[in-house]
Design a protein around this motif. Structure first.
Motif, mmCIF file in Angstrom:
data_model
loop_
_atom_site.group_PDB
_atom_site.id
_atom_site.type_symbol
_atom_site.label_atom_id
_atom_site.label_comp_id
_atom_site.label_asym_id
_atom_site.label_seq_id
_atom_site.Cartn_x
_atom_site.Cartn_y
_atom_site.Cartn_z
ATOM 1 N N MET A 339 0.846 -1.190 0.000
ATOM 2 C CA MET A 339 0.000 0.000 0.000
ATOM 3 C C MET A 339 0.884 1.244 0.000
ATOM 4 O O MET A 339 2.072 1.182 0.308
ATOM 5 N N TYR A 340 0.267 2.395 -0.319
ATOM 6 C CA TYR A 340 1.015 3.648 -0.223
ATOM 7 C C TYR A 340 1.204 3.985 1.251
ATOM 8 O O TYR A 340 0.235 4.151 1.991
ATOM 9 N N ASN A 341 2.445 4.074 1.688
ATOM 10 C CA ASN A 341 2.735 4.335 3.091
ATOM 11 C C ASN A 341 2.939 5.827 3.322
ATOM 12 O O ASN A 341 3.803 6.446 2.707
ATOM 13 N N HIS A 342 2.138 6.372 4.248
ATOM 14 C CA HIS A 342 2.175 7.811 4.497
ATOM 15 C C HIS A 342 3.320 8.230 5.413
ATOM 16 O O HIS A 342 3.661 9.404 5.469
ATOM 17 N N PHE A 343 3.910 7.296 6.140
ATOM 18 C CA PHE A 343 4.924 7.641 7.132
ATOM 19 C C PHE A 343 6.057 8.450 6.490
ATOM 20 O O PHE A 343 6.770 7.958 5.623
ATOM 21 N N GLY A 344 6.202 9.697 6.918
ATOM 22 C CA GLY A 344 7.276 10.548 6.428
ATOM 23 C C GLY A 344 7.128 10.991 4.987
ATOM 24 O O GLY A 344 8.063 11.550 4.411
ATOM 25 N N SER A 345 5.955 10.773 4.392
ATOM 26 C CA SER A 345 5.810 11.052 2.961
ATOM 27 C C SER A 345 5.852 12.539 2.646
ATOM 28 O O SER A 345 6.146 12.932 1.520
ATOM 29 N N ALA A 346 5.558 13.382 3.626
ATOM 30 C CA ALA A 346 5.650 14.840 3.435
ATOM 31 C C ALA A 346 6.145 15.477 4.723
ATOM 32 O O ALA A 346 5.588 16.452 5.214
ATOM 33 N N LEU A 347 7.211 14.916 5.271
ATOM 34 C CA LEU A 347 7.778 15.407 6.528
ATOM 35 C C LEU A 347 8.090 16.895 6.415
ATOM 36 O O LEU A 347 8.644 17.351 5.417
ATOM 37 N N GLY A 348 7.692 17.649 7.444
ATOM 38 C CA GLY A 348 7.879 19.085 7.381
ATOM 39 C C GLY A 348 8.695 19.684 8.508
ATOM 40 O O GLY A 348 9.294 20.743 8.337
ATOM 41 N N TYR A 349 8.753 19.016 9.678
ATOM 42 C CA TYR A 349 9.367 19.665 10.844
ATOM 43 C C TYR A 349 9.804 18.595 11.823
ATOM 44 O O TYR A 349 9.132 17.557 11.975
ATOM 45 N N ILE A 350 10.930 18.824 12.479
ATOM 46 C CA ILE A 350 11.367 17.944 13.551
ATOM 47 C C ILE A 350 11.743 18.793 14.759
ATOM 48 O O ILE A 350 12.345 19.867 14.611
ATOM 49 N N ALA A 351 11.339 18.333 15.948
ATOM 50 C CA ALA A 351 11.600 19.059 17.191
ATOM 51 C C ALA A 351 12.180 18.102 18.215
ATOM 52 O O ALA A 351 11.746 16.941 18.312
ATOM 53 N N ALA A 352 13.154 18.580 18.974
ATOM 54 C CA ALA A 352 13.764 17.791 20.039
ATOM 55 C C ALA A 352 13.465 18.451 21.376
ATOM 56 O O ALA A 352 13.580 19.666 21.526
ATOM 57 N N ASP A 353 13.073 17.644 22.333
ATOM 58 C CA ASP A 353 12.757 18.118 23.676
ATOM 59 C C ASP A 353 14.002 18.735 24.309
ATOM 60 O O ASP A 353 15.038 18.068 24.422
ATOM 61 N N PRO A 354 13.953 19.987 24.742
ATOM 62 C CA PRO A 354 15.140 20.613 25.348
ATOM 63 C C PRO A 354 15.573 19.950 26.649
ATOM 64 O O PRO A 354 16.711 20.134 27.081
ATOM 65 N N ASN A 355 14.671 19.172 27.266
ATOM 66 C CA ASN A 355 15.001 18.501 28.521
ATOM 67 C C ASN A 355 15.346 17.027 28.342
ATOM 68 O O ASN A 355 15.720 16.360 29.318
ATOM 69 N N ASP A 356 15.229 16.513 27.126
ATOM 70 C CA ASP A 356 15.487 15.091 26.886
ATOM 71 C C ASP A 356 15.956 14.925 25.442
ATOM 72 O O ASP A 356 15.149 14.966 24.513
ATOM 73 N N PRO A 357 17.256 14.739 25.206
ATOM 74 C CA PRO A 357 17.773 14.688 23.834
ATOM 75 C C PRO A 357 17.285 13.499 23.022
ATOM 76 O O PRO A 357 17.445 13.482 21.793
ATOM 77 N N ALA A 358 16.655 12.504 23.668
ATOM 78 C CA ALA A 358 16.144 11.334 22.948
ATOM 79 C C ALA A 358 14.663 11.460 22.621
ATOM 80 O O ALA A 358 14.097 10.575 21.976
ATOM 81 N N HIS A 359 14.020 12.547 23.068
ATOM 82 C CA HIS A 359 12.576 12.729 22.881
ATOM 83 C C HIS A 359 12.343 13.669 21.704
ATOM 84 O O HIS A 359 12.624 14.860 21.777
ATOM 85 N N TRP A 360 11.793 13.121 20.596
ATOM 86 C CA TRP A 360 11.619 13.885 19.373
ATOM 87 C C TRP A 360 10.171 13.812 18.897
ATOM 88 O O TRP A 360 9.434 12.868 19.192
ATOM 89 N N TYR A 361 9.790 14.799 18.106
ATOM 90 C CA TYR A 361 8.541 14.784 17.335
ATOM 91 C C TYR A 361 8.857 15.171 15.899
ATOM 92 O O TYR A 361 9.751 15.989 15.652
ATOM 93 N N PHE A 362 8.142 14.572 14.951
ATOM 94 C CA PHE A 362 8.159 15.131 13.609
ATOM 95 C C PHE A 362 6.740 15.199 13.074
ATOM 96 O O PHE A 362 5.877 14.412 13.449
ATOM 97 N N THR A 363 6.503 16.197 12.226
ATOM 98 C CA THR A 363 5.175 16.396 11.655
ATOM 99 C C THR A 363 5.182 16.003 10.187
ATOM 100 O O THR A 363 6.214 15.999 9.522
ATOM 101 N N ASP A 364 3.974 15.710 9.682
ATOM 102 C CA ASP A 364 3.874 15.030 8.405
ATOM 103 C C ASP A 364 2.523 15.348 7.758
ATOM 104 O O ASP A 364 1.731 16.138 8.286
#
Length: 393
Positions: A339-364
């Motif tokens: 199937m067409y996989n949407h994961f990361g198909s139009a990634l736009g932004y990544i953010a890292a938690d200033p209090n935890d270098p292993a905690h990330w978010y990305f938007t799509d």
């Protein structure tokens, strides 16, 4: 970078009563008076995730057609923040957001649309319940650079000092968005794509203007007086920039969706992509859309298809993060064989938690994902996020 549906003017709320919701009561974060949010799990593009320095559980997220979302449980659930935003186009097409570092309820957003009635800077002092319009200017929340860097930023030396890059030009506020002054510098910007304060020199600010239309202003601009005036540094600009977390004299930028580096404050740029896959399709590994840094000093490169790299300083090359599990639940857009996989198909932004270098978010496209192990595994986090366009009820 992204193609979107410009018809979308507001977040969709599916009209249903408590008794009509498939058996169980609607969770509180999906209840809006007599209206309950549906669970379609679709819509436009999610854009930026913002952490709050004074509240580790509070997050804000922007979108290109659905307005602003707030989480009070570190992203597990979200709630729309339309509040007293004016209804209709423009106000829900959000291009920038900044949170007061000393007050998680004090938020400033930049929004607008050429087709909408509302635009400009809006300020909230109650966490998004009410909003006040403090500047009339065009910030294209659904424009061609909506997935690039930040066009609304605060000074690391003076949190009350904000700089905003609109289509008309640059604006400056010294009272956290309550009043604004147009500054000397480039006008007729289409589209501005990023602003960056130099953390080692509070008077230096860079402005990126990609310039998609030939008759518009373009180039990389610099200010040496805390944003009061800007002059052109070079004709071609990165779409977004990042200052090295260890050495502030080093800058990184995305030029033609590939990482570059500058060691002379942006005057010249050299590609640093020798070890990366060659550029392929718009949604293949080889096209990169976002950069960030972590509190541990890593530089992170994020690309389409959900591919992530860390800059290995000892070898001066990028090291790929090998992805493991992706938990998307029963979402209709989840990764499935054949199937067409949407994961990361139009990634736009990544953010890292200033209090935890292993905690990330990305938007799509439709989606926001969270990682608790520095990008090795990801969990879909869109409970409460709906942006489907409604044409009639």
């Amino acid at each position: 970078m992204k193609s979107g549906n410009r018809i979308g003017r507001f977040c969709a709320l599916v009209a249903m009563t408590i008794g009509a919701i498939a058996g169980a009561p609607t969770p509180p974060h999906r209840v809006y008076g007599n209206w309950h949010s549906g669970m379609i799990g679709g819509g436009g593009y999610l854009q930026q995730v913002h952490f709050c320095p004074t509240d580790a559980d509070r997050l804000y997220m922007t979108s290109d057609v659905g307005g602003i979302f707030r989480s009070d449980d570190r992203g597990k659930t979200w709630r729309m923040l339309h509040g007293t935003m004016p209804p209709g186009g423009g106000a829900y097409e959000v291009r920038g957001l900044v949170v007061n570092p000393s007050d998680a309820d004090h938020v400033v957003v930049a929004c607008g649309s050429p087709w909408g009635a509302h635009r400009g800077i809006f300020v909230s002092r109650d966490g998004g319940k009410t909003w006040k319009n403090t500047l009339d200017a065009m910030f294209q929340g659904n424009g061609p650079t909506r997935g690039d860097g930040k066009i609304l930023v605060s000074s690391p030396a003076d949190p009350n000092l904000l700089i905003a890059a609109a289509d008309e030009g640059v604006f400056r506020s010294e009272d956290f968005g309550e009043t604004w002054t147009a500054v000397a510098g480039p006008k007729n910007l289409f589209p501005p794509s990023d602003l960056l304060f130099d953390r080692s020199n509070p008077n230096r600010v860079w402005l990126c203007v990609v310039g998609w239309e030939r008759e518009k202003t373009r180039g990389l601009f610099i200010s040496e007086d805390a944003g009061r005036t800007f002059t052109r540094l070079i004709d071609r600009s990165p779409s977004e920039m990042l200052q090295d977390p260890v050495d502030p004299s080093v800058l990184y930028g995305l030029i033609d969706s590939r990482p570059h580096r500058s060691r002379d404050l942006g005057k010249t740029w050299q590609p640093i992509d020798e070890a990366l896959p060659k550029k392929a399709g718009a949604r293949d590994d080889g096209t990169y859309a976002a950069m960030t840094s972590t509190s541990s000093g890593d530089v992170i490169l994020a690309g389409h298809g959900g591919h992530f790299y860390v800059l290995d300083r000892s070898a001066d090359t990028w090291r790929k993060i090998e992805r493991g599990k992706v938990d998307e639940g029963a979402w209709w857009g989840r990764m499935r064989p054949g199937m067409y996989n949407h994961f990361g198909s139009a990634l736009g932004y990544i953010a890292a938690d200033p209090n935890d270098p292993a905690h990330w978010y990305f938007t799509d496209w439709y989606a926001c994902y969270e990682s608790l192990d520095a990008g090795k595994s990801w969990t879909l986090r869109i409970d409460g996020v709906e942006m489907t366009v409604i044409h009639t009820v």
